[in-house]
Design a protein around this motif. Structure first.
Motif, mmCIF file in Angstrom:
data_model
loop_
_atom_site.group_PDB
_atom_site.id
_atom_site.type_symbol
_atom_site.label_atom_id
_atom_site.label_comp_id
_atom_site.label_asym_id
_atom_site.label_seq_id
_atom_site.Cartn_x
_atom_site.Cartn_y
_atom_site.Cartn_z
ATOM 1 N N HIS A 129 0.849 -1.147 0.233
ATOM 2 C CA HIS A 129 -0.103 -0.321 0.305
ATOM 3 C C HIS A 129 1.058 1.391 0.212
ATOM 4 O O HIS A 129 0.295 2.288 -0.780
ATOM 5 C CB HIS A 129 -1.151 -0.338 0.967
ATOM 6 N N PHE A 130 1.826 1.286 0.765
ATOM 7 C CA PHE A 130 2.431 2.091 0.930
ATOM 8 C C PHE A 130 3.579 2.543 -0.582
ATOM 9 O O PHE A 130 3.534 3.684 -0.931
ATOM 10 C CB PHE A 130 4.015 1.825 1.774
ATOM 11 N N LEU A 131 3.942 1.520 -0.587
ATOM 12 C CA LEU A 131 4.784 1.557 -2.214
ATOM 13 C C LEU A 131 3.609 2.101 -3.694
ATOM 14 O O LEU A 131 4.143 2.832 -4.466
ATOM 15 C CB LEU A 131 5.261 -0.174 -2.933
ATOM 16 N N ASP A 132 2.346 1.816 -3.496
ATOM 17 C CA ASP A 132 1.677 2.017 -4.204
ATOM 18 C C ASP A 132 1.550 3.477 -4.133
ATOM 19 O O ASP A 132 1.201 4.148 -5.178
ATOM 20 C CB ASP A 132 -0.253 1.110 -3.970
ATOM 21 N N LEU A 133 0.831 3.880 -2.594
ATOM 22 C CA LEU A 133 0.856 5.614 -2.888
ATOM 23 C C LEU A 133 2.195 5.929 -2.764
ATOM 24 O O LEU A 133 2.053 6.922 -3.923
ATOM 25 C CB LEU A 133 1.020 5.552 -1.424
ATOM 26 N N ARG A 134 2.582 5.473 -3.292
ATOM 27 C CA ARG A 134 4.429 6.113 -4.073
ATOM 28 C C ARG A 134 4.334 7.023 -4.815
ATOM 29 O O ARG A 134 4.751 7.098 -6.060
ATOM 30 C CB ARG A 134 5.669 5.160 -3.301
#
Length: 102
Positions: free
Chosen positions: A91-96
């Motif tokens: 999820h964090f990578l997708d946000l980035r």
């Protein structure tokens, strides 16, 4: 102290430390120096690792997360050990990735 480093692989003398916790901290530093010399995984709560197998298991899991979630290693500076599970990390990578596109 043999229970933590059975083969004395790290050549630490327990008598050099005031207490067991100090010895364990030194041992954990040795583990990180050997298996994570670039300190990619600093988000681990190291004091919960009592034996090398516990540390290596968590390290291996996080390396698999990176291979699965970021195979091109575009976000290699993101410390996956700060996340409780792979879904949070993804999820964090997708946000980035979304922010990068803007």
């Amino acid at each position: 102290m043999k229970k933590y480093d059975k083969n004395n692989a790290y050549k630490l003398d327990p008598s050099d430390y005031e207490c067991e916790d100090d010895y364990l901290d030194a041992l954990r530093s040795c583990w990180q120096a050997k298996y994570d010399p670039d300190h990619i995984f600093n988000g681990f709560c190291f004091n919960r690792f009592m034996i090398i197998d516990d540390y290596l298991l968590k390290l291996h899991v996080r390396l698999n997360w990176i291979k699965e979630c970021d195979p091109e290693e575009l976000y290699s500076k993101i410390d996956s050990s700060k996340y409780e599970n792979m879904f949070q990390f993804q999820h964090f990578l997708d946000l980035r990735k979304a922010l990068k596109k803007v």
